[in-house]
Design a protein around this motif. Structure first.
Motif, PDB file in Angstrom:
ATOM      1  N   ASN A 145       9.588  18.274  70.338  1.00 49.26           N
ATOM      2  CA  ASN A 145       8.151  18.272  70.579  1.00 49.26           C
ATOM      3  C   ASN A 145       7.807  19.346  71.606  1.00 49.26           C
ATOM      4  O   ASN A 145       8.697  19.984  72.152  1.00 49.26           O
ATOM      5  CB  ASN A 145       7.705  16.901  71.071  1.00 49.26           C
ATOM      6  CG  ASN A 145       7.565  15.926  69.924  1.00 49.26           C
ATOM      7  OD1 ASN A 145       8.031  16.194  68.823  1.00 49.26           O
ATOM      8  ND2 ASN A 145       6.946  14.808  70.181  1.00 49.26           N
ATOM      9  N   SER A 146       6.518  19.483  71.874  1.00 46.60           N
ATOM     10  CA  SER A 146       6.086  20.557  72.776  1.00 46.60           C
ATOM     11  C   SER A 146       6.871  20.605  74.090  1.00 46.60           C
ATOM     12  O   SER A 146       7.316  21.683  74.485  1.00 46.60           O
ATOM     13  CB  SER A 146       4.591  20.439  73.048  1.00 46.60           C
ATOM     14  OG  SER A 146       3.898  20.450  71.840  1.00 46.60           O
ATOM     15  N   ARG A 456       0.141  22.654  75.994  1.00 49.95           N
ATOM     16  CA  ARG A 456       0.002  21.570  75.031  1.00 49.95           C
ATOM     17  C   ARG A 456       0.632  20.290  75.590  1.00 49.95           C
ATOM     18  O   ARG A 456       0.047  19.213  75.499  1.00 49.95           O
ATOM     19  CB  ARG A 456       0.695  21.989  73.739  1.00 49.95           C
ATOM     20  CG  ARG A 456       0.302  21.177  72.569  1.00 49.95           C
ATOM     21  CD  ARG A 456       0.973  21.737  71.339  1.00 49.95           C
ATOM     22  NE  ARG A 456       0.402  22.998  70.918  1.00 49.95           N
ATOM     23  CZ  ARG A 456       1.097  23.954  70.312  1.00 49.95           C
ATOM     24  NH1 ARG A 456       2.378  23.812  70.075  1.00 49.95           N
ATOM     25  NH2 ARG A 456       0.504  25.050  69.934  1.00 49.95           N
ATOM     26  N   VAL A 459      -1.642  18.773  78.194  1.00 52.00           N
ATOM     27  CA  VAL A 459      -2.805  18.088  77.642  1.00 52.00           C
ATOM     28  C   VAL A 459      -2.372  16.758  77.032  1.00 52.00           C
ATOM     29  O   VAL A 459      -3.012  15.723  77.218  1.00 52.00           O
ATOM     30  CB  VAL A 459      -3.529  18.960  76.587  1.00 52.00           C
ATOM     31  CG1 VAL A 459      -4.732  18.209  76.032  1.00 52.00           C
ATOM     32  CG2 VAL A 459      -3.965  20.275  77.177  1.00 52.00           C
ATOM     33  N   LEU A 460      -1.251  16.783  76.313  1.00 53.16           N
ATOM     34  CA  LEU A 460      -0.763  15.550  75.684  1.00 53.16           C
ATOM     35  C   LEU A 460      -0.465  14.482  76.727  1.00 53.16           C
ATOM     36  O   LEU A 460      -0.704  13.299  76.499  1.00 53.16           O
ATOM     37  CB  LEU A 460       0.511  15.828  74.871  1.00 53.16           C
ATOM     38  CG  LEU A 460       0.305  16.420  73.492  1.00 53.16           C
ATOM     39  CD1 LEU A 460       1.631  16.880  72.905  1.00 53.16           C
ATOM     40  CD2 LEU A 460      -0.358  15.406  72.570  1.00 53.16           C
ATOM     41  N   ARG A 462      -1.902  14.265  79.563  1.00 53.75           N
ATOM     42  CA  ARG A 462      -3.101  14.161  80.391  1.00 53.75           C
ATOM     43  C   ARG A 462      -2.812  14.620  81.815  1.00 53.75           C
ATOM     44  O   ARG A 462      -3.210  13.987  82.789  1.00 53.75           O
ATOM     45  CB  ARG A 462      -3.671  12.736  80.400  1.00 53.75           C
ATOM     46  CG  ARG A 462      -3.919  12.133  79.025  1.00 53.75           C
ATOM     47  CD  ARG A 462      -5.037  12.871  78.282  1.00 53.75           C
ATOM     48  NE  ARG A 462      -5.373  12.195  77.033  1.00 53.75           N
ATOM     49  CZ  ARG A 462      -4.873  12.522  75.854  1.00 53.75           C
ATOM     50  NH1 ARG A 462      -4.005  13.516  75.743  1.00 53.75           N
ATOM     51  NH2 ARG A 462      -5.249  11.882  74.763  1.00 53.75           N
TER      52      ARG A 462
ATOM     53  N   SER B 163      -5.438  11.458  70.698  1.00 53.83           N
ATOM     54  CA  SER B 163      -5.436  12.925  70.633  1.00 53.83           C
ATOM     55  C   SER B 163      -5.563  13.374  69.186  1.00 53.83           C
ATOM     56  O   SER B 163      -5.166  12.647  68.271  1.00 53.83           O
ATOM     57  CB  SER B 163      -4.126  13.489  71.184  1.00 53.83           C
ATOM     58  OG  SER B 163      -3.856  12.974  72.446  1.00 53.83           O
ATOM     59  N   VAL B 187      -8.847  13.429  72.755  1.00 54.64           N
ATOM     60  CA  VAL B 187      -8.630  14.733  73.397  1.00 54.64           C
ATOM     61  C   VAL B 187      -8.108  15.738  72.370  1.00 54.64           C
ATOM     62  O   VAL B 187      -7.215  15.430  71.585  1.00 54.64           O
ATOM     63  CB  VAL B 187      -7.634  14.590  74.558  1.00 54.64           C
ATOM     64  CG1 VAL B 187      -7.274  15.954  75.138  1.00 54.64           C
ATOM     65  CG2 VAL B 187      -8.214  13.691  75.641  1.00 54.64           C
ATOM     66  N   ILE B 189      -6.092  18.901  70.994  1.00 50.76           N
ATOM     67  CA  ILE B 189      -4.930  19.739  71.279  1.00 50.76           C
ATOM     68  C   ILE B 189      -4.987  20.903  70.287  1.00 50.76           C
ATOM     69  O   ILE B 189      -5.001  20.681  69.078  1.00 50.76           O
ATOM     70  CB  ILE B 189      -3.600  18.984  71.068  1.00 50.76           C
ATOM     71  CG1 ILE B 189      -3.682  17.544  71.556  1.00 50.76           C
ATOM     72  CG2 ILE B 189      -2.437  19.752  71.674  1.00 50.76           C
ATOM     73  CD1 ILE B 189      -3.392  17.305  72.997  1.00 50.76           C
ATOM     74  N   ASN B 199       5.623  18.339  64.213  1.00 52.23           N
ATOM     75  CA  ASN B 199       6.508  17.523  65.051  1.00 52.23           C
ATOM     76  C   ASN B 199       5.725  16.576  65.947  1.00 52.23           C
ATOM     77  O   ASN B 199       6.138  15.444  66.175  1.00 52.23           O
ATOM     78  CB  ASN B 199       7.411  18.423  65.902  1.00 52.23           C
ATOM     79  CG  ASN B 199       8.524  19.057  65.079  1.00 52.23           C
ATOM     80  OD1 ASN B 199       8.555  18.899  63.862  1.00 52.23           O
ATOM     81  ND2 ASN B 199       9.406  19.772  65.737  1.00 52.23           N
ATOM     82  N   ASP B 200       4.589  17.050  66.466  1.00 52.91           N
ATOM     83  CA  ASP B 200       3.785  16.189  67.328  1.00 52.91           C
ATOM     84  C   ASP B 200       3.091  15.084  66.535  1.00 52.91           C
ATOM     85  O   ASP B 200       2.777  14.025  67.063  1.00 52.91           O
ATOM     86  CB  ASP B 200       2.756  17.019  68.113  1.00 52.91           C
ATOM     87  CG  ASP B 200       3.417  17.871  69.196  1.00 52.91           C
ATOM     88  OD1 ASP B 200       4.563  17.538  69.586  1.00 52.91           O
ATOM     89  OD2 ASP B 200       2.813  18.858  69.647  1.00 52.91           O
TER      90      ASP B 200
END
Lengths: 503, 331
Positions: A145-146, A456, A459-460, A462, B163, B187, B189, B199-200
């Motif tokens: 993931n990010s 990213r 933001v995910l 928060r 999100s 929110v 992204i 993936n997210d």
């Protein structure tokens, strides 16, 4: 890996082994090598231009030809890196460092042969990798993931410090400069344009091609012109001298193994998989090899063998996300995906079950293509090396011309040439200050990816930075990074590092 | 051919007449009958090898037998399409420079930039329309959410912990509209490509995405995504079972993307009409319909006048869209 893999591979060899398909593999490899050798003309525009031709072919033949162009270009790119210090693509930047030094001391043939054989070996392993572990590897890549990507990029950049010769301070400086160049262009999150100074050709950022052509190729030419009397090693084109000697083979073999392993793993990650693989392999070689006959940066054969094997293995395994998840991991895979869709094939996990001939045929063709590259290229090494005998007053203008054509044709924008000239001047200044351009290029490539994933992630979460520690993959990568930083900072290590470079 | 200064001077009045007053009807008609008499250039606003480039090259290949001329695709990528747009607007208005791009994206550019370099409706003429394509609201295939109502319920429950992912201005706008209608505030992204979102989505970090049709259809066939609705007001012919978001309570949401062949505004009318006729031969064919359907798009043919009106309407609509999606124009 279960036993089925072998029967599946047999299906593939039957499908790919037809007269027609072998012909297309050969055609692809030859076109690929040719464009790889011409500086500046990369595989992406070539594939895009050839795409309409493939509409009329059957799907397997067209994919085989396109795949051939892809790894043919990878191979051809190493040829120019070694001979004239001109990387055709991002993944062959590292090959310049030691490969060109080898050429300067008269071992161009050996460097080319090691690159070819190392790539072939890596290609074979990569093919088996795809056949045996494709699906499980793809599902592992999906777990990234990010935050994990961010930590991976941090690790990549920190290890880049080891990549550079000379002072740590200079290495860190050029990486930061590279990061800053990477910031130019439109920001994904806000859409704001950064450092573009109102110039519309900078809105999409600085292109990779004019940058490396300027910084590596043109700077190399300027450097040679500066030296008044150029001493050129007498170049022998006898087969015996072109071939790597026993010592070189012995030194290169373990590097090829390490590079292959690293490349196969990193290739499956989307983004700069092959680039990261080549840089990482170089770093590993530098760390692992104790007493090279020639120091790194001065023509160490390990510095050619490792990265070359790594980028070819990665080029091979970068097919995994496309074939198993339907996600292209780089622009070339995106073209392949387009070609598949036009042929009515939906890339993704279904390909394996709905078109087994196509899937396994493509996998088998990769091996055939790699073999073919060795067959085509080994006899040509003598010819490439002869190229170095062309008088510089003819060779240099020709190289500059091809660079200009390549850079201009990427999107018919004259501004790209100005960017190339800018980076030639910039690269010259760096060279004068004794700074290496390679870490800067890595910063430039990884910087934007790192920023994107950092923002990213934040933001995910928060705004909670703990997200990088909570995820196991990310935490592991950051721990590794911390170890590397310690190694660089610890005085004992620094001493050995400095000693190593004084050789 | 050598052109003398005398010939050049003699040609000036004729050129001036052609540009200022338009060619005389008879003369222009003759030019259109002969059109195309040489190589035609298709301008693509994206780099070689991108998804859009595949599209443009597909049409170059299909138009070749219809136009009976060589068609060269020229990539003039950069600046969100502005470079290609400016290039086309300044090209000779003779029908030999054809810009194959999405007018909907050009309309968006008029508001995404503080100083758009070209007033697109005034300087470009749509010669032929190609398709209409929606964006799709998607959730991951593993998600328990099956309908828009269920999604809204989940989003309401999660409040500001929810999100969503966006990939392009159209995707931002459609998502902002959706959120506004239901009064929810997840929110956003932002992602560069739809592939990056996967993936997210799988890990559950994203509750939904607004994806382009190429990606959404491919990944839903692949069993990785579930499409819940399209952003066009009506359903797509290519996907008759997929309801529109409008049907499911996002009243009046209608942000389609569309593709067209455009020429400089001063191109003589008979040549525009001829181009329209030639393009229709390809667009109205069964083969093109099937090709488009694979990407979740419907072919669309319209007269140049109809298309130009749609273009102007889109430019006006985007003025409101960017306010809705809270996008700051750039300069």
């Amino acid at each position: 890996m279960d036993f089925n893999v072998f029967s599946n591979l047999m299906t593939g060899f039957v499908a790919a082994g037809t007269f027609q398909n072998i012909g297309f593999a050969m055609l692809g490899c030859m076109v690929g090598t040719l464009i790889g050798v011409l500086p500046g003309i990369g595989p992406i525009p070539t594939l895009a231009m050839l795409l309409p031709i493939t509409f009329g072919l059957d799907p397997l033949s067209s994919l085989i030809m396109m795949a051939g162009i892809y790894y043919g270009a990878q191979y051809g790119g190493s040829t120019t890196s070694i001979l004239v210090n001109m990387p055709g693509e991002s993944s062959s930047v590292v090959t310049c460092i030691d490969g060109h030094q080898m050429a300067r001391r008269g071992r161009a043939g050996s460097a080319l042969a090691i690159a070819a054989l190392g790539s072939f070996f890596a290609g074979c392993v990569g093919t088996i990798f795809i056949a045996g572990f494709g699906p499980p590897l793809a599902s592992f890549a999906q777990k990234f993931n990010s935050p994990d990507y961010f930590s991976l990029m941090v690790l990549g950049l920190v290890t880049a410090v080891i990549l550079a010769q000379g002072s740590v301070l200079k290495a860190v400086t050029v990486i930061i400069i590279g990061l800053l160049f990477g910031l130019v262009g439109t920001d994904v999150n806000s859409g704001a344009t950064r450092y573009t100074f109102g110039i519309s050709s900078l809105w999409d950022g600085i292109d990779f091609l004019p940058m490396v052509i300027g910084m590596f190729g043109l700077v190399e030419i300027i450097r040679n012109l500066e030296q008044e009397s150029i001493e050129r090693n007498p170049i022998s084109t006898k087969l015996r001298d072109l071939w790597p000697n026993r010592q070189e083979l012995k030194e290169a073999s373990p590097s090829v193994l390490r590079g292959t392993a690293l490349g196969s793993l990193l290739g499956i990650l989307p983004g700069g998989g092959a680039v990261l693989a080549a840089f990482a392999a170089y770093t590993v070689e530098k760390k692992v090899v104790r007493n090279p006959s020639f120091a790194f940066g001065k023509g160490a054969i390990q510095g050619v063998a490792g990265p070359e094997a790594a980028n070819n293995a990665a080029a091979q395994t970068s097919f995994i996300p496309l074939l198993t998840l339907g996600l292209p991991s780089n622009p070339i895979m995106a073209i392949m995906m387009g070609a598949m869709m036009i042929q009515g094939i939906q890339p993704g996990s279904a390909v394996m079950t709905s078109n087994p001939d196509l899937f396994w045929g493509l996998v088998a063709s990769m091996w055939i293509g790699n073999l073919m590259l060795v067959i085509i290229n080994l006899p040509l090494i003598g010819m490439w090396v002869k190229l170095l005998q062309v008088p510089y007053r003819l060779l240099y203008p020709a190289i500059i011309m091809f660079c200009c054509i390549g850079v201009y044709s990427s999107n018919s924008e004259p501004s790209q040439l100005l960017i190339m000239v800018f980076f030639a001047a910039f690269g010259y200044i760096l060279m004068r200050f004794g700074c290496e351009p390679a870490p800067m290029v890595l910063g430039f490539i990884l910087g934007p990816l790192m920023e994107e994933n950092l923002r990213r992630s934040m933001v995910l979460s928060r705004g909670d930075p703990m997200i990088f520690m909570q995820r196991p993959i990310s935490a592991t990568l950051l721990a590794l990074t911390a170890c590397v930083v310690l190694l660089i900072v610890l005085p004992s290590f620094r001493k050995t590092r400095e000693v190593a470079f004084q050789e | 051919m050598k052109i003398t200064r005398r010939e050049l001077v003699a040609g000036i009045p004729a050129l001036a007449a052609a540009n200022g007053l338009g060619l005389s009807p008879v003369f222009a008609q003759e030019a259109a009958d002969a059109y195309p008499s040489r190589e035609v250039k298709f301008i693509c606003a994206f780099p070689a090898g991108s998804g859009a480039d595949v599209y443009v090259r597909y049409f170059a290949e299909r138009m070749r037998p219809v136009m009976k001329r060589t068609i060269v695709v020229e990539n003039r990528a950069g600046a969100n399409g502005n470079i290609a747009t400016t290039y086309t607007a300044r090209a000779k208005p003779d029908g030999y420079t054809v810009y194959v791009h999405a007018p909907s994206a050009l309309a968006a550019n008029m508001h995404l930039f503080k100083n758009p370099p070209v007033d697109v409706v005034k300087e470009l003429q749509v010669a032929a329309t190609i398709n209409r394509q929606p964006f799709m609201l998607t959730v991951h295939a593993d998600s328990p959410v099956k309908t828009i109502n269920e999604l809204v319920e989940v989003l309401r429950k999660k409040g500001d912990k929810a999100s969503y992912g966006t990939t392009a201005p159209t995707s931002k706008v459609a998502a902002a509209w959706f959120n506004k209608v239901f009064g929810i505030k997840p929110v956003e992204i932002a992602y560069k490509t739809a592939g990056d979102t996967m993936n997210d989505m799988k890990s559950g970090a994203l509750d939904y995405c607004m994806h382009d049709p190429v990606h959404a259809v491919a990944q839903s066939n692949n069993g990785a995504l579930r499409m819940l609705g399209v952003t066009t007001k009506g359903r797509m012919k290519a996907l008759p079972n997929l309801p529109s978001l409008h049907e499911q309570g996002v009243t009046d949401l209608d942000v389609p993307g569309w593709w067209a062949a455009m020429v400089p505004k001063d191109t003589p009318k008979p040549i525009v009409d001829k181009l329209n006729k030639l393009w229709r031969e390809v667009i109205d064919s069964e083969e093109t319909r099937q090709f488009m359907a694979k990407f979740g798009a419907d072919t669309w043919s319209a007269s140049p006048e109809e298309a130009q009106a749609e273009f102007a309407k889109d430019v006006r609509a985007w003025g409101d869209y960017i306010k809705l999606a809270n996008i700051e124009p750039q300069g």
